[in-house]
Design a protein around this motif. Sequence first.
Motif, PDB file in Angstrom:
ATOM      1  N   SER A  31       0.869  -1.179   0.000  1.00  0.00           N
ATOM      2  CA  SER A  31       0.000   0.000   0.000  1.00  0.00           C
ATOM      3  C   SER A  31       0.900   1.222   0.000  1.00  0.00           C
ATOM      4  O   SER A  31       1.217   1.788   1.049  1.00  0.00           O
ATOM      5  CB  SER A  31      -0.934  -0.028   1.223  1.00  0.00           C
TER       6      SER A  31
ATOM      7  N   ILE B  49       0.692   5.006   1.939  1.00  0.00           N
ATOM      8  CA  ILE B  49      -0.190   4.899   3.105  1.00  0.00           C
ATOM      9  C   ILE B  49       0.685   4.617   4.325  1.00  0.00           C
ATOM     10  O   ILE B  49       1.550   3.744   4.289  1.00  0.00           O
ATOM     11  CB  ILE B  49      -1.240   3.783   2.903  1.00  0.00           C
TER      12      ILE B  49
ATOM     13  N   HIS C 219      -4.865   5.755   8.099  1.00  0.00           N
ATOM     14  CA  HIS C 219      -4.620   6.551   6.895  1.00  0.00           C
ATOM     15  C   HIS C 219      -5.352   5.926   5.707  1.00  0.00           C
ATOM     16  O   HIS C 219      -5.975   6.643   4.908  1.00  0.00           O
ATOM     17  CB  HIS C 219      -3.113   6.646   6.648  1.00  0.00           C
ATOM     18  N   LEU C 220      -5.292   4.606   5.563  1.00  0.00           N
ATOM     19  CA  LEU C 220      -6.004   3.912   4.484  1.00  0.00           C
ATOM     20  C   LEU C 220      -7.511   4.151   4.609  1.00  0.00           C
ATOM     21  O   LEU C 220      -8.184   4.442   3.617  1.00  0.00           O
ATOM     22  CB  LEU C 220      -5.687   2.415   4.506  1.00  0.00           C
ATOM     23  N   GLN C 221      -8.049   4.053   5.821  1.00  0.00           N
ATOM     24  CA  GLN C 221      -9.479   4.280   6.045  1.00  0.00           C
ATOM     25  C   GLN C 221      -9.870   5.707   5.671  1.00  0.00           C
ATOM     26  O   GLN C 221     -10.884   5.935   5.009  1.00  0.00           O
ATOM     27  CB  GLN C 221      -9.844   3.989   7.504  1.00  0.00           C
ATOM     28  N   THR C 222      -9.058   6.674   6.084  1.00  0.00           N
ATOM     29  CA  THR C 222      -9.319   8.081   5.773  1.00  0.00           C
ATOM     30  C   THR C 222      -9.261   8.324   4.268  1.00  0.00           C
ATOM     31  O   THR C 222     -10.109   9.017   3.692  1.00  0.00           O
ATOM     32  CB  THR C 222      -8.297   8.986   6.501  1.00  0.00           C
ATOM     33  N   TYR C 223      -8.264   7.741   3.618  1.00  0.00           N
ATOM     34  CA  TYR C 223      -8.097   7.864   2.167  1.00  0.00           C
ATOM     35  C   TYR C 223      -9.318   7.314   1.439  1.00  0.00           C
ATOM     36  O   TYR C 223      -9.878   7.953   0.558  1.00  0.00           O
ATOM     37  CB  TYR C 223      -6.809   7.143   1.750  1.00  0.00           C
ATOM     38  N   ARG C 224      -9.750   6.113   1.821  1.00  0.00           N
ATOM     39  CA  ARG C 224     -10.927   5.489   1.179  1.00  0.00           C
ATOM     40  C   ARG C 224     -12.192   6.324   1.409  1.00  0.00           C
ATOM     41  O   ARG C 224     -12.998   6.500   0.500  1.00  0.00           O
ATOM     42  CB  ARG C 224     -11.144   4.075   1.710  1.00  0.00           C
TER      43      ARG C 224
ATOM     44  N   ARG D 116     -12.369   9.564   1.921  1.00  0.00           N
ATOM     45  CA  ARG D 116     -12.274  10.786   1.114  1.00  0.00           C
ATOM     46  C   ARG D 116     -12.669  10.519  -0.333  1.00  0.00           C
ATOM     47  O   ARG D 116     -13.426  11.278  -0.937  1.00  0.00           O
ATOM     48  CB  ARG D 116     -10.863  11.362   1.176  1.00  0.00           C
ATOM     49  N   ILE D 117     -12.197   9.417  -0.899  1.00  0.00           N
ATOM     50  CA  ILE D 117     -12.544   9.074  -2.282  1.00  0.00           C
ATOM     51  C   ILE D 117     -14.056   8.891  -2.413  1.00  0.00           C
ATOM     52  O   ILE D 117     -14.671   9.369  -3.366  1.00  0.00           O
ATOM     53  CB  ILE D 117     -11.782   7.811  -2.739  1.00  0.00           C
TER      54      ILE D 117
ATOM     55  N   GLU E  76     -15.848  12.188  -2.287  1.00  0.00           N
ATOM     56  CA  GLU E  76     -15.630  12.967  -3.511  1.00  0.00           C
ATOM     57  C   GLU E  76     -16.318  12.351  -4.723  1.00  0.00           C
ATOM     58  O   GLU E  76     -16.046  12.730  -5.858  1.00  0.00           O
ATOM     59  CB  GLU E  76     -14.133  13.118  -3.766  1.00  0.00           C
TER      60      GLU E  76
ATOM     61  N   HIS F 144      -8.449  -1.528  -7.032  1.00  0.00           N
ATOM     62  CA  HIS F 144      -7.025  -1.345  -7.312  1.00  0.00           C
ATOM     63  C   HIS F 144      -6.816  -1.786  -8.754  1.00  0.00           C
ATOM     64  O   HIS F 144      -7.169  -2.910  -9.118  1.00  0.00           O
ATOM     65  CB  HIS F 144      -6.163  -2.172  -6.361  1.00  0.00           C
TER      66      HIS F 144
END
Length: 143
Positions: A11, A14, A19-24, A26-27, A30, A38
């Motif tokens: 990953s 990340i 951080h992975l949870q926050t990133y997902r 946010r996507i 948006e 992936h």
Amino acid sequence: MGKTINLVKLSVGIDSVEHLQTYRARILREGGPKHPRHITRMWPRREKELLNGGSIYWVIKGVIQCRQRVIRLDEVIGEDGIRRCAIVMDPEIIRTQSAVRRPFQGWRYLEPADSPADLGKGAVAGDDLPVELMSALADIGVR
């Protein structure tokens, strides 16, 4: 029921499961897809086994820390006209026991017997050593 196989993947970019949870999240906020994916150049040859309950185990900072169940594989044609594989995953990120992995390119198959066990809901990866220490030991080849 047939055989199952998992994938293990770095990953990149990340820093933690959070951080992975926050990133997902946010996507998704948006307007991204409901199910994360992936995209990779290679199509898994063991597709049938992967789709029989397999997961992607994410290596974060040199340590497997979590997984996501694979739902399906979609064909994606890039702007360059090249066929690629979108590995579509369940949005739930499941924490696992920590397992050190050296860097590698692409993804690798991971037999269920060699896959780290899931941790209970709300658990934080807590092997006998903190993730940061396990990563440092992996960097110098000790663990």
